[in-house]
Design an enzyme around this catalytic site. Structure first.
Site, PDB file in Angstrom:
ATOM      1  N   SER A 151       0.690  -1.010  -0.064  1.00  0.00           N
ATOM      2  CA  SER A 151      -0.138   0.151  -0.225  1.00  0.00           C
ATOM      3  C   SER A 151       1.181   1.174  -0.150  1.00  0.00           C
ATOM      4  O   SER A 151       1.797   1.742   0.593  1.00  0.00           O
ATOM      5  CB  SER A 151      -0.955  -0.271   1.617  1.00  0.00           C
ATOM      6  OG  SER A 151      -1.483   1.150   1.389  1.00  0.00           O
ATOM      7  N   ASP A 152       0.279   2.444  -0.530  1.00  0.00           N
ATOM      8  CA  ASP A 152       1.071   3.625  -1.182  1.00  0.00           C
ATOM      9  C   ASP A 152       0.542   3.962   0.167  1.00  0.00           C
ATOM     10  O   ASP A 152      -0.424   3.940   1.533  1.00  0.00           O
ATOM     11  CB  ASP A 152       0.451   4.550  -1.735  1.00  0.00           C
ATOM     12  CG  ASP A 152       1.105   5.881  -1.251  1.00  0.00           C
ATOM     13  OD1 ASP A 152       1.940   5.972  -1.078  1.00  0.00           O
ATOM     14  OD2 ASP A 152       0.172   6.970  -1.589  1.00  0.00           O
ATOM     15  N   LYS A 153       1.798   5.315   1.109  1.00  0.00           N
ATOM     16  CA  LYS A 153       1.135   5.704   2.517  1.00  0.00           C
ATOM     17  C   LYS A 153       0.391   7.059   2.616  1.00  0.00           C
ATOM     18  O   LYS A 153      -1.009   6.939   3.152  1.00  0.00           O
ATOM     19  CB  LYS A 153       2.764   6.432   3.213  1.00  0.00           C
ATOM     20  CG  LYS A 153       2.566   6.354   4.693  1.00  0.00           C
ATOM     21  CD  LYS A 153       4.012   7.109   5.016  1.00  0.00           C
ATOM     22  CE  LYS A 153       4.382   8.300   4.264  1.00  0.00           C
ATOM     23  NZ  LYS A 153       4.033   9.382   4.191  1.00  0.00           N
ATOM     24  N   THR A 154       0.560   8.177   1.739  1.00  0.00           N
ATOM     25  CA  THR A 154      -0.278   9.508   1.974  1.00  0.00           C
ATOM     26  C   THR A 154      -1.593   8.889   1.283  1.00  0.00           C
ATOM     27  O   THR A 154      -1.334   8.825  -0.068  1.00  0.00           O
ATOM     28  CB  THR A 154       0.841  10.171   1.007  1.00  0.00           C
ATOM     29  OG1 THR A 154       1.672  10.423   2.208  1.00  0.00           O
ATOM     30  CG2 THR A 154       0.364  11.344   1.390  1.00  0.00           C
ATOM     31  N   THR A 168      -3.799   6.768   1.484  1.00  0.00           N
ATOM     32  CA  THR A 168      -4.191   5.493   1.764  1.00  0.00           C
ATOM     33  C   THR A 168      -4.096   5.172   2.670  1.00  0.00           C
ATOM     34  O   THR A 168      -4.904   5.189   3.698  1.00  0.00           O
ATOM     35  CB  THR A 168      -3.296   5.055   0.145  1.00  0.00           C
ATOM     36  OG1 THR A 168      -3.039   5.075  -0.840  1.00  0.00           O
ATOM     37  CG2 THR A 168      -3.904   3.031   0.801  1.00  0.00           C
TER      38      THR A 168
END
Length: 214
Positions: free
Chosen positions: A6-9, A11
């Site tokens: 998963s992406d962080k920002t 998400t």
């Protein structure tokens, strides 16, 4: 599925940056956080703002009124190669010209005129806030043609979504290993992973990709 990347920002986190006054810091007795934020706003775009400028704008109750106190005569927008924004502005009530730069702390901290004591304070503040999961934005003003004053650092938070930790826990219970992939600063990534109870195995691009490979 065995692994979920998963992406962080935006998400794992809210993707909504907020400037936190209590966590921001100034390095001189004649500077306040509110004044630093005022100058940062002058060096920001209200319309068509990026995420950082939007966070700076939201700090003020009336950003347009603040900007109307100044006449911006020159504006150099953010450039990824320089990692900074520059604005030249005239304060309308005094006629004073102010050159403002806001950008990545490691870039501004080495500007000419930044003394060793201020540099050490800035380095300590940058490390401490990164370890707490804050993004940081430095603000400088020119005091002479080649001399700069580092006013301080703005602390910006992008907190995890309220349900992210629970989602990570559910994935673990189902045997799915969660991985966070981000281009954010190393210490921030480590802190967000800690908050979300992601596995304590951190790898960075330079550890994986050979710099000589295209």
């Amino acid at each position: 599925m065995d692994i979920l990347c998963s992406d962080k920002t935006g998400t794992l986190t809210l993707g909504k940056l907020t400037c936190i006054k209590e966590a921001s810091v100034v390095f001189h007795d004649d500077v306040t956080v509110d004044y630093m934020m005022e100058l940062a706003l002058v060096a920001s775009r209200i319309e068509h703002a990026d995420a950082i400028d939007a966070a700076v704008t939201k700090y003020s109750d009336d950003p347009k009124a603040v900007k109307d106190l100044y006449e911006v005569t020159r504006f150099i927008p953010f450039d990824p190669s320089t990692k900074r924004v520059t604005a030249v502005a005239i304060k309308k009530d005094t006629g004073e010209e102010i050159v403002i730069v806001k950008g990545a702390p490691p870039v501004l901290m080495v500007f000419s005129g930044i003394d060793a004591d201020t540099f050490e304070k800035a380095q300590a503040a940058l490390t401490e806030r990164s370890e707490r999961g804050f993004k940081t934005l430095a603000v400088c003003i020119a005091v002479d043609e080649n001399e700069w004053k580092l006013l301080g650092m703005i602390s910006i938070l992008d907190p995890p979504r309220s349900d992210t930790a629970h989602t990570v826990e559910m994935c673990n219970e189902l045997g799915v290993e969660g991985k966070m992939i981000t281009g954010d600063q190393r210490l921030i990534a480590v802190e967000v992973a800690r908050q979300l109870h992601l596995p304590n195995l951190t790898m960075f691009a330079k550890d994986v990709f050979n710099a000589n490979n295209a």
